[in-house]
Design an enzyme around this catalytic site. Structure first.
Site, PDB file in Angstrom:
ATOM      1  N   HIS A  52      22.861 -24.243   0.322  1.00 42.49           N
ATOM      2  CA  HIS A  52      24.236 -24.440  -0.101  1.00 42.49           C
ATOM      3  C   HIS A  52      24.985 -25.225   0.972  1.00 42.49           C
ATOM      4  CE1 HIS A  52      24.729 -20.566   2.206  1.00 42.49           C
ATOM      5  NE2 HIS A  52      25.737 -21.268   2.693  1.00 42.49           N
TER       6      HIS A  52
HETATM    7  P1  TYD Z   1      23.752 -15.767   0.171  1.00 35.14           P
HETATM    8  O1  TYD Z   1      24.857 -16.765   0.112  1.00 35.14           O
HETATM    9  O2  TYD Z   1      22.763 -15.744  -0.964  1.00 35.14           O
HETATM   10  O3  TYD Z   1      22.967 -15.896   1.540  1.00 35.14           O
HETATM   11  P2  TYD Z   1      22.116 -17.154   2.115  1.00 35.14           P
HETATM   12  O4  TYD Z   1      23.017 -18.330   2.119  1.00 35.14           O
HETATM   13  O5  TYD Z   1      21.727 -16.724   3.484  1.00 35.14           O
HETATM   14  O6  TYD Z   1      20.926 -17.361   1.247  1.00 35.14           O
HETATM   15  O7  TYD Z   1      24.417 -14.329   0.317  1.00 35.14           O
HETATM   16  C1  TYD Z   1      23.749 -13.147  -0.071  1.00 35.14           C
HETATM   17  C2  TYD Z   1      24.752 -12.174  -0.649  1.00 35.14           C
HETATM   18  O8  TYD Z   1      25.651 -11.725   0.358  1.00 35.14           O
HETATM   19  C3  TYD Z   1      25.599 -12.763  -1.770  1.00 35.14           C
HETATM   20  O9  TYD Z   1      25.730 -11.778  -2.787  1.00 35.14           O
HETATM   21  C4  TYD Z   1      26.943 -13.004  -1.120  1.00 35.14           C
HETATM   22  C5  TYD Z   1      26.993 -11.934  -0.055  1.00 35.14           C
HETATM   23  N1  TYD Z   1      27.791 -12.278   1.142  1.00 35.14           N
HETATM   24  C6  TYD Z   1      28.957 -11.580   1.384  1.00 35.14           C
HETATM   25  O10 TYD Z   1      29.382 -10.698   0.622  1.00 35.14           O
HETATM   26  N2  TYD Z   1      29.673 -11.876   2.517  1.00 35.14           N
HETATM   27  C7  TYD Z   1      29.269 -12.837   3.381  1.00 35.14           C
HETATM   28  O11 TYD Z   1      29.955 -13.073   4.410  1.00 35.14           O
HETATM   29  C8  TYD Z   1      28.071 -13.569   3.101  1.00 35.14           C
HETATM   30  C9  TYD Z   1      27.603 -14.671   4.014  1.00 35.14           C
HETATM   31  C10 TYD Z   1      27.360 -13.255   1.960  1.00 35.14           C
END
Ligand code: TYD
Length: 135
Positions: A52
């Site tokens: 992302h």
């Molecule tokens: P995600 O964006 O999939 O992580 P990555 O980019 O590392 O693959 O995030 C995983 C889950 O955590 C998603 O449901 C969103 C949540 N999240 C939060 O609630 N707060 C945060 O600060 C972050 C970074 C993620």
């Protein structure tokens, strides 16, 4: 001349006979006020994360244990860096597609961010990201 996508900062080290102490401080290696901290750990073998970009978010990534490879893509160029030391941090600003690969089993990746979590700030589709940076 184009500036590098990978922007590393040095976190001051205060190790002594007792062990290590590393610092990320506003006005030093840290160029923004921190409003959120999260950390990625216990990553399963073969798993990659990220995929992302953010519209506005600024982050400082510090690998406080183990190692991870982070690749950055600005829509034209891609650069990759292995983080394996808490003595360095990787600054990631807006409009950079990031992927995290090759997590070691013991990796703990700490991320300092300048805003609270906001799903509306995410671009999770790579083609949409390319259109976003194109204008
Ligand atoms: P995600 O964006 O999939 O992580 P990555 O980019 O590392 O693959 O995030 C995983 C889950 O955590 C998603 O449901 C969103 C949540 N999240 C939060 O609630 N707060 C945060 O600060 C972050 C970074 C993620």
């Amino acid at each position: 001349m184009t500036s590098p996508l990978v922007q590393l900062v040095d976190n001051p080290q205060h190790g002594d006979a007792r062990g290590q102490l590393s610092v990320a401080e506003l006005g030093g290696a840290l160029p923004f006020v921190v409003r959120r901290v999260y950390w990625i750990h216990g990553t399963k073998p073969g798993i990659s994360r990220g995929f992302h970009a953010h519209k506005k978010l600024h982050q400082l990534c510090v690998c406080v244990a183990g190692s991870v490879r982070i690749s950055l893509f600005d829509g034209r160029r891609e650069e990759s860096v292995v983080l394996d030391s808490s003595a360095q941090g990787l600054l990631i600003g807006p409009a950079l597609w990031r992927e995290m690969h090759d997590f070691s089993p013991d990796c703990v990746l700490m991320v300092l961010a300048d805003t609270e979590y906001d799903e509306a700030d995410y671009i999770r589709d790579r083609d949409q990201f390319i259109r976003h940076v194109a204008g």
